[in-house]
Motif scaffolding. Structure first.
Motif, PDB file in Angstrom:
ATOM      1  N   ALA A  62     106.378  86.993 135.875  1.00 39.59           N
ATOM      2  CA  ALA A  62     106.016  88.403 135.920  1.00 39.59           C
ATOM      3  C   ALA A  62     107.015  89.260 135.140  1.00 39.59           C
ATOM      4  O   ALA A  62     106.634  90.203 134.439  1.00 39.59           O
ATOM      5  CB  ALA A  62     105.922  88.876 137.368  1.00 39.59           C
ATOM      6  N   ILE A  63     108.290  88.935 135.256  1.00 42.55           N
ATOM      7  CA  ILE A  63     109.324  89.676 134.524  1.00 42.55           C
ATOM      8  C   ILE A  63     109.132  89.515 133.022  1.00 42.55           C
ATOM      9  O   ILE A  63     109.203  90.483 132.256  1.00 42.55           O
ATOM     10  CB  ILE A  63     110.723  89.203 134.950  1.00 42.55           C
ATOM     11  N   LYS A  64     108.857  88.299 132.596  1.00 42.17           N
ATOM     12  CA  LYS A  64     108.648  88.066 131.160  1.00 42.17           C
ATOM     13  C   LYS A  64     107.382  88.763 130.659  1.00 42.17           C
ATOM     14  O   LYS A  64     107.312  89.187 129.501  1.00 42.17           O
ATOM     15  CB  LYS A  64     108.588  86.571 130.878  1.00 42.17           C
ATOM     16  N   ASN A  65     106.373  88.891 131.538  1.00 39.61           N
ATOM     17  CA  ASN A  65     105.165  89.635 131.169  1.00 39.61           C
ATOM     18  C   ASN A  65     105.484  91.097 130.892  1.00 39.61           C
ATOM     19  O   ASN A  65     104.973  91.701 129.944  1.00 39.61           O
ATOM     20  CB  ASN A  65     104.131  89.573 132.304  1.00 39.61           C
ATOM     21  N   ALA A  66     106.339  91.670 131.744  1.00 41.11           N
ATOM     22  CA  ALA A  66     106.607  93.105 131.695  1.00 41.11           C
ATOM     23  C   ALA A  66     107.613  93.487 130.616  1.00 41.11           C
ATOM     24  O   ALA A  66     107.533  94.573 130.040  1.00 41.11           O
ATOM     25  CB  ALA A  66     107.100  93.596 133.052  1.00 41.11           C
ATOM     26  N   TYR A  67     108.539  92.594 130.351  1.00 40.33           N
ATOM     27  CA  TYR A  67     109.644  92.944 129.452  1.00 40.33           C
ATOM     28  C   TYR A  67     109.580  92.148 128.155  1.00 40.33           C
ATOM     29  O   TYR A  67     110.555  91.512 127.735  1.00 40.33           O
ATOM     30  CB  TYR A  67     110.975  92.742 130.176  1.00 40.33           C
ATOM     31  N   VAL A  68     108.445  92.235 127.514  1.00 38.46           N
ATOM     32  CA  VAL A  68     108.227  91.512 126.260  1.00 38.46           C
ATOM     33  C   VAL A  68     109.221  91.964 125.191  1.00 38.46           C
ATOM     34  O   VAL A  68     109.777  91.134 124.442  1.00 38.46           O
ATOM     35  CB  VAL A  68     106.781  91.713 125.765  1.00 38.46           C
ATOM     36  N   ASP A  69     109.471  93.264 125.092  1.00 44.19           N
ATOM     37  CA  ASP A  69     110.385  93.778 124.077  1.00 44.19           C
ATOM     38  C   ASP A  69     111.792  93.226 124.267  1.00 44.19           C
ATOM     39  O   ASP A  69     112.480  92.884 123.292  1.00 44.19           O
ATOM     40  CB  ASP A  69     110.425  95.311 124.119  1.00 44.19           C
ATOM     41  N   ILE A  70     112.223  93.143 125.509  1.00 43.62           N
ATOM     42  CA  ILE A  70     113.560  92.622 125.793  1.00 43.62           C
ATOM     43  C   ILE A  70     113.647  91.142 125.451  1.00 43.62           C
ATOM     44  O   ILE A  70     114.592  90.688 124.794  1.00 43.62           O
ATOM     45  CB  ILE A  70     113.930  92.862 127.274  1.00 43.62           C
ATOM     46  N   TYR A  71     112.616  90.385 125.845  1.00 41.56           N
ATOM     47  CA  TYR A  71     112.647  88.942 125.603  1.00 41.56           C
ATOM     48  C   TYR A  71     112.404  88.589 124.140  1.00 41.56           C
ATOM     49  O   TYR A  71     112.786  87.504 123.697  1.00 41.56           O
ATOM     50  CB  TYR A  71     111.656  88.237 126.519  1.00 41.56           C
ATOM     51  N   SER A  72     111.788  89.500 123.401  1.00 42.57           N
ATOM     52  CA  SER A  72     111.623  89.244 121.970  1.00 42.57           C
ATOM     53  C   SER A  72     112.965  89.349 121.241  1.00 42.57           C
ATOM     54  O   SER A  72     113.151  88.755 120.179  1.00 42.57           O
ATOM     55  CB  SER A  72     110.622  90.228 121.360  1.00 42.57           C
ATOM     56  N   ARG A  73     113.901  90.085 121.836  1.00 43.21           N
ATOM     57  CA  ARG A  73     115.250  90.210 121.259  1.00 43.21           C
ATOM     58  C   ARG A  73     116.176  89.113 121.773  1.00 43.21           C
ATOM     59  O   ARG A  73     117.063  88.664 121.034  1.00 43.21           O
ATOM     60  CB  ARG A  73     115.856  91.577 121.614  1.00 43.21           C
ATOM     61  N   ASN A  74     115.988  88.731 123.023  1.00 50.74           N
ATOM     62  CA  ASN A  74     116.853  87.703 123.621  1.00 50.74           C
ATOM     63  C   ASN A  74     116.048  86.933 124.658  1.00 50.74           C
ATOM     64  O   ASN A  74     115.738  87.468 125.716  1.00 50.74           O
ATOM     65  CB  ASN A  74     118.084  88.343 124.268  1.00 50.74           C
ATOM     66  N   GLU A  75     115.695  85.700 124.355  1.00 55.03           N
ATOM     67  CA  GLU A  75     114.860  84.917 125.253  1.00 55.03           C
ATOM     68  C   GLU A  75     115.572  84.518 126.543  1.00 55.03           C
ATOM     69  O   GLU A  75     114.947  84.027 127.483  1.00 55.03           O
ATOM     70  CB  GLU A  75     114.333  83.662 124.556  1.00 55.03           C
ATOM     71  N   TYR A  76     116.888  84.742 126.588  1.00 55.70           N
ATOM     72  CA  TYR A  76     117.654  84.473 127.807  1.00 55.70           C
ATOM     73  C   TYR A  76     118.207  85.773 128.384  1.00 55.70           C
ATOM     74  O   TYR A  76     119.314  85.806 128.930  1.00 55.70           O
ATOM     75  CB  TYR A  76     118.794  83.497 127.511  1.00 55.70           C
ATOM     76  N   ALA A  77     117.421  86.824 128.280  1.00 59.36           N
ATOM     77  CA  ALA A  77     117.860  88.145 128.751  1.00 59.36           C
ATOM     78  C   ALA A  77     118.248  88.124 130.227  1.00 59.36           C
ATOM     79  O   ALA A  77     119.150  88.856 130.658  1.00 59.36           O
ATOM     80  CB  ALA A  77     116.755  89.169 128.517  1.00 59.36           C
ATOM     81  N   HIS A  78     117.571  87.284 131.013  1.00 59.25           N
ATOM     82  CA  HIS A  78     117.860  87.213 132.443  1.00 59.25           C
ATOM     83  C   HIS A  78     119.242  86.631 132.729  1.00 59.25           C
ATOM     84  O   HIS A  78     119.753  86.744 133.845  1.00 59.25           O
ATOM     85  CB  HIS A  78     116.801  86.368 133.154  1.00 59.25           C
ATOM     86  N   SER A  79     119.851  85.993 131.725  1.00 57.51           N
ATOM     87  CA  SER A  79     121.186  85.418 131.909  1.00 57.51           C
ATOM     88  C   SER A  79     122.295  86.380 131.480  1.00 57.51           C
ATOM     89  O   SER A  79     123.480  86.084 131.667  1.00 57.51           O
ATOM     90  CB  SER A  79     121.317  84.115 131.106  1.00 57.51           C
ATOM     91  N   LEU A  80     121.938  87.521 130.906  1.00 60.19           N
ATOM     92  CA  LEU A  80     122.928  88.497 130.469  1.00 60.19           C
ATOM     93  C   LEU A  80     123.578  89.184 131.658  1.00 60.19           C
ATOM     94  O   LEU A  80     122.933  89.425 132.686  1.00 60.19           O
ATOM     95  CB  LEU A  80     122.274  89.559 129.579  1.00 60.19           C
ATOM     96  N   ASN A  81     124.852  89.523 131.519  1.00 57.88           N
ATOM     97  CA  ASN A  81     125.470  90.337 132.560  1.00 57.88           C
ATOM     98  C   ASN A  81     124.969  91.774 132.412  1.00 57.88           C
ATOM     99  O   ASN A  81     124.317  92.121 131.425  1.00 57.88           O
ATOM    100  CB  ASN A  81     126.998  90.256 132.490  1.00 57.88           C
ATOM    101  N   LYS A  82     125.267  92.598 133.379  1.00 60.80           N
ATOM    102  CA  LYS A  82     124.708  93.948 133.408  1.00 60.80           C
ATOM    103  C   LYS A  82     125.101  94.758 132.181  1.00 60.80           C
ATOM    104  O   LYS A  82     124.279  95.477 131.600  1.00 60.80           O
ATOM    105  CB  LYS A  82     125.167  94.668 134.677  1.00 60.80           C
TER     106      LYS A  82
END
Length: 215
Positions: A88-108
């Motif tokens: 669901a997160i990847k569905n919603a944040y396509v722009d973020i994941y298009s820049r970094n496919e491991y965005a969920h691993s980034l620190n704040k």
């Protein structure tokens, strides 16, 4: 929720509270503001942006109908629930994941920097904080290492089953009156019901044998 920005809620604290209530409450026919207010107990204006957010996530359809992903999120299996939220997160944040496919691993801090890059907003702006806070709140319900069993586009749950059957029919010759065999090939598209009861499937295929497969 700004049109060109990644989805967010200003009241980011409501994200976790609403999701916790969703896991407890029964799945509604339609997820509406009335359901959010009456059944889940979030009547304040700060909770209203949750529905547009949930639609972007693919948890509810455009008409408010809860999707299969919504139901998977409510699954009592932590692995299934967390995998559903990751999707669901990847569905919603396509722009973020298009820049970094491991965005969920980034620190704040790095996530905020990525959001500043995408939105063009100033570092530390209220919107950047809201997007970051919403993403972080959702991420606490997700596990991106878990694999979600796909059920979309497969009929109901078990899918469309094409049965290619061959049979024969007899026709009588006008001249001789003798049976004239005619080979006929036909296809049956069978949509299996959404059930785990093996007896249901046994009954279906028994009926097929008795009514369609006998020559």
């Amino acid at each position: 929720m700004a049109k060109n920005y990644p989805p967010f809620m200003n009241a980011t604290g409501n994200v976790s509270r609403i999701l916790e209530k969703i896991k407890i409450a029964a799945t509604p026919d339609r997820f509406t503001q009335d359901f959010l207010s009456t059944e889940l107990g979030f009547s304040g204006g700060g909770a209203k942006p949750f529905i547009p957010l949930a639609k972007k996530m693919g948890l509810i359809a455009s008409d408010g109908t809860p999707t299969e992903l919504y139901k998977q999120f409510r699954n009592t299996s932590p692995a299934t629930s967390k995998a559903a939220m990751a999707k669901a997160i990847k569905n919603a944040y396509v722009d973020i994941y298009s820049r970094n496919e491991y965005a969920h691993s980034l620190n704040k801090q790095d996530l905020e920097g990525l959001i500043v890059e995408i939105t063009g907003l100033e570092k530390g702006s209220a919107t950047v904080r809201a997007i970051t806070g919403t993403f972080e709140a959702l991420k606490s319900f997700a596990d991106f290492k878990e694999k979600l069993e796909e059920t979309e586009d497969k009929g109901q749950e078990y899918g469309d089953l094409d049965l290619h059957l061959k049979g024969t029919e007899s026709s009588r010759s006008k001249n001789s009156g003798k049976p004239l065999p005619i080979g006929i090939s036909y296809t049956i598209n069978l949509v299996l019901p959404k059930t785990e009861d093996v007896a249901v499937f046994n009954a279906i295929f028994k009926s097929l044998r008795e009514n369609l497969l006998n020559e």
